[in-house]
Scaffold this active site. Structure first.
Site, short mmCIF file in Angstrom:
data_model
loop_
_atom_site.label_atom_id
_atom_site.label_comp_id
_atom_site.label_asym_id
_atom_site.label_seq_id
_atom_site.Cartn_x
_atom_site.Cartn_y
_atom_site.Cartn_z
CG HIS A 97 -0.35 -0.23 2.47
ND1 HIS A 97 0.06 -1.46 2.83
CD2 HIS A 97 0.10 0.66 3.61
CE1 HIS A 97 0.60 -1.23 3.93
NE2 HIS A 97 0.73 -0.27 4.38
CG HIS A 99 0.79 5.17 4.29
ND1 HIS A 99 0.18 5.03 5.57
CD2 HIS A 99 1.77 4.09 4.40
CE1 HIS A 99 0.24 4.00 6.12
NE2 HIS A 99 1.40 3.57 5.61
P1 5GP Z 1 1.73 0.39 7.53
O1 5GP Z 1 2.18 0.66 8.87
O2 5GP Z 1 1.71 -1.11 7.19
O3 5GP Z 1 2.68 1.05 6.44
O4 5GP Z 1 0.25 1.18 7.59
C1 5GP Z 1 -0.70 0.15 7.34
C2 5GP Z 1 -1.81 1.22 7.73
O5 5GP Z 1 -3.18 0.34 7.87
C3 5GP Z 1 -1.94 1.92 9.26
O6 5GP Z 1 -1.88 3.31 9.05
C4 5GP Z 1 -3.14 1.61 9.82
O7 5GP Z 1 -3.86 2.66 10.23
C5 5GP Z 1 -3.98 1.07 8.78
N1 5GP Z 1 -5.19 0.06 8.94
C6 5GP Z 1 -5.03 -1.07 9.69
N2 5GP Z 1 -6.27 -1.87 9.81
C7 5GP Z 1 -7.13 -1.10 9.23
C8 5GP Z 1 -8.33 -1.30 8.86
O8 5GP Z 1 -9.15 -2.40 9.30
N3 5GP Z 1 -8.87 -0.22 8.11
C9 5GP Z 1 -8.40 0.79 7.78
N4 5GP Z 1 -9.27 1.64 6.97
N5 5GP Z 1 -7.21 0.94 7.90
C10 5GP Z 1 -6.62 0.21 8.63
#
Ligand code: 5GP
Ligand code: ZN
Length: 131
Positions: A97, A99
């Site tokens: 993903h 951001h």
């Molecule tokens: P990472 O830390 O892997 O770069 O980002 C993962 C992101 O996914 C985090 O910012 C977290 O808030 C978001 N996230 C985790 N679980 C969910 C969910 O169930 N729904 C949504 N909309 N975002 C999520």
């Protein structure tokens, strides 16, 4: 089991910002800043480092378009497009993903800072990467 695959399959509800055959963009539940959005491929791949070039192109292209739109709509003054690849880089959900983080200046709840480090011989660094 992958939480983002469950969101893509509508088993878990989400706030959809954009969707096409290959890409889904949803509001990040944490809303680090107002409008914080996640752009992901519908086909599971662990991170941007494992994705094929077409997937990279589709996801980053959508992130760029959405970054521009969200910036205009929210009045943000800048945007971070950020892909964490691997746990050590802060990735908590192992489904690629990007951001899209609108930035609002000093009132932001986010701080991305490059701290000074020991000076390196750049030719040595190049040799390590390209040699
Ligand atoms: P990472 O830390 O892997 O770069 O980002 C993962 C992101 O996914 C985090 O910012 C977290 O808030 C978001 N996230 C985790 N679980 C969910 C969910 O169930 N729904 C949504 N909309 N975002 C999520
Ligand atoms: Zn997945």
């Amino acid at each position: 089991m992958c939480i983002f695959c469950d969101i893509i399959d509508h088993k878990i509800p989400s706030s959809v910002v954009y969707e096409d055959d290959e890409v889904l963009a949803i509001l990040d539940i944490s809303q680090v800043t107002f409008g914080h959005t996640l752009v992901m491929p519908k086909k599971h791949v662990d991170s941007a480092l494992e994705a094929d070039p077409e997937t990279i192109a589709r996801v980053f292209s959508a992130a760029s378009v959405l970054g521009k739109k969200i910036k205009e709509k929210t009045g943000a003054v800048g945007v971070n497009l950020l892909a964490n690849c691997g746990e050590a880089a802060g990735q908590t959900v192992p489904h690629m993903h990007v951001h899209v983080i609108p930035r609002y200046g000093v009132s932001d709840a986010i701080d991305i800072a490059f701290h000074p480090s020991e000076k390196k011989d750049l030719s040595e660094v190049l040799e390590k990467i390209n040699g």
